[in-house]
Design an enzyme around this catalytic site. Structure first.
Site, PDB file in Angstrom:
ATOM      1  N   HIS A   1      66.648  85.390  -3.745  1.00  0.00           N
ATOM      2  CA  HIS A   1      67.125  84.156  -3.098  1.00  0.00           C
ATOM      3  C   HIS A   1      67.895  84.456  -1.801  1.00  0.00           C
ATOM      4  O   HIS A   1      69.094  84.151  -1.690  1.00  0.00           O
ATOM      5  CB  HIS A   1      67.997  83.335  -4.059  1.00  0.00           C
ATOM      6  CG  HIS A   1      68.059  81.870  -3.699  1.00  0.00           C
ATOM      7  ND1 HIS A   1      68.235  80.858  -4.625  1.00  0.00           N
ATOM      8  CD2 HIS A   1      67.971  81.249  -2.504  1.00  0.00           C
ATOM      9  CE1 HIS A   1      68.266  79.681  -4.004  1.00  0.00           C
ATOM     10  NE2 HIS A   1      68.108  79.900  -2.715  1.00  0.00           N
TER      11      HIS A   1
ATOM     12  N   SER B   1      62.116  70.092  -1.759  1.00  0.00           N
ATOM     13  CA  SER B   1      63.321  70.195  -2.589  1.00  0.00           C
ATOM     14  C   SER B   1      62.966  69.882  -4.042  1.00  0.00           C
ATOM     15  O   SER B   1      61.966  69.224  -4.326  1.00  0.00           O
ATOM     16  CB  SER B   1      64.431  69.296  -2.057  1.00  0.00           C
ATOM     17  OG  SER B   1      63.942  68.018  -1.793  1.00  0.00           O
TER      18      SER B   1
ATOM     19  N   GLY C   1      58.980  69.105   5.255  1.00  0.00           N
ATOM     20  CA  GLY C   1      60.295  68.677   5.744  1.00  0.00           C
ATOM     21  C   GLY C   1      60.754  69.610   6.844  1.00  0.00           C
ATOM     22  O   GLY C   1      59.933  70.162   7.576  1.00  0.00           O
TER      23      GLY C   1
HETATM   24  C1  GLV Z   1      69.435  77.664  -0.370  1.00  0.00           C
HETATM   25  O1  GLV Z   1      68.647  77.781  -1.264  1.00  0.00           O
HETATM   26  C2  GLV Z   1      70.059  76.436  -0.012  1.00  0.00           C
HETATM   27  O2  GLV Z   1      69.862  75.415  -0.702  1.00  0.00           O
HETATM   28  O3  GLV Z   1      70.803  76.430   0.981  1.00  0.00           O
END
Ligand code: GLV
Ligand code: GLV
Length: 321
Positions: free
Chosen positions: A286, A210, A156
């Site tokens: 993250h 995702s 993506g």
């Molecule tokens: C980060 O993980 C986001 O989804 O922006």
């Protein structure tokens, strides 16, 4: 009266400044995560919600807000924390922040890839603990990207940006898997292959898709078993893609060579997680989109998504639900 917006965290000022012109802004103005009961209290009677990926936006939150709630906009590209079907049922448009974080996240993916392929965690430890004896022709050897096959799961926006970064490093082949063939594959000469083929043939395997109900735990023992023993696994999408016990076993037993994770399940990863005992596993908190530029742009885009709804305009980034 001016419409009300609730913001669930302290965020870069750009978005708040834009909102303040037109809205009454209330905010969980702290750096820690809003407790669920505070969220339920905060949304009561608001017209718009500015939320983050750490907020669970479910039916209870929508009910607590009330029927006047016109939009939910998340300062993230991921949206699995929002009950999308419930929003759809209630005709609540959902905004998100793709594109503005793509380059930052691709850059972090490359950081993890380079760091794990060249064993930087072990190498830094060796300097610090004195186990670095001398320059040694057969010590701390990693695998470079030159000539490698890289498998990208999900070509993506972010996967494509990563592929572009890879080309100058001299990778010989980029393969990818996903729900469907990408129209962008030609741009980077990537070949659409099955997930199994990707696992078996890649030197580096990157999670760039995702998270959906269909790919929870996609990277499990079966998947790690199919990888080369020299394979490096990098995940910068969502921790839910990975069965972490299986990953631990694969790393510990040498079924794969290393892993770099920017995302885990849960987050934060408990400090007693066995993954943290492994020298060939590098875990980051993250921070894929954590650049000044990207986070400011995400804050701004979230505000612009909200503002558009009240101006009766198209949202700049509306989730197609
Ligand atoms: C980060 O993980 C986001 O989804 O922006
Ligand atoms: C390495 O430092 C070299 O000179 O080859």
């Amino acid at each position: 009266a001016r419409p009300k917006v609730f913001v669930t965290r302290r965020v870069p000022a750009r978005g708040i400044d834009l909102l303040k012109d037109k809205f009454v802004v209330s905010q969980w103005d702290r750096e820690d995560r809003i407790p669920p009961e505070e969220l339920l209290r905060g949304v009561k009677g608001v017209d718009a919600l500015f939320c983050l990926l750490t907020d669970k936006i479910d039916k209870d939150v929508l009910d607590a807000a009330g029927p006047q709630l016109k939009t939910i906009c998340t300062m993230s590209v991921g949206y699995e924390h929002i009950d999308i079907s419930e929003c759809k049922k209630r005709n609540i448009p959902v905004g998100f922040t793709p594109d503005v974080l793509t380059n930052a996240t691709a850059e972090l993916t490359m950081s993890l890839l380079l760091a794990t392929s060249r064993r930087l965690k072990e190498a830094m430890t060796a300097v610090e603990d004195g186990s670095w004896g001398t320059w040694n022709p057969i010590w701390m050897l990693g695998h470079g990207l030159d000539g490698a096959t890289v498998g990208i799961v999900g070509l993506g926006r972010i996967g494509l940006a990563v592929a572009k970064c890879l080309l100058p490093f001299g990778v010989s082949r980029i393969v990818y898997s996903g729900n469907s063939q990408s129209k962008n594959e030609q741009e980077v000469n990537a070949e659409f292959v099955s997930f199994d083929y990707l696992l078996e043939h890649s030197d580096f395997i990157l999670g760039c898709c995702s998270l959906t109900a269909n790919n929870m735990g996609l990277f499990n023992a079966e998947a790690f078993n199919k990888m080369k023993t020299s394979a490096i696994f990098v995940n910068t999408s969502r921790g839910g893609l990975v069965n972490q016990d299986d990953l631990y076993n694969a790393l510990k037993s040498g079924k794969i060579a290393g892993a770099g994770l920017d995302v885990t399940n849960p987050e934060p990863l408990p400090t007693d997680s066995p993954l943290l005992t492994l020298s060939n596993c590098l875990v980051l908190p993250h921070i894929g989109s954590a650049t000044e530029k990207a986070r400011s742009a995400m804050s701004e885009l979230t505000a612009r998504n909200i503002i558009a709804v009240f101006d009766n305009k198209e949202m700049p980034s509306r989730l197609n639900i």
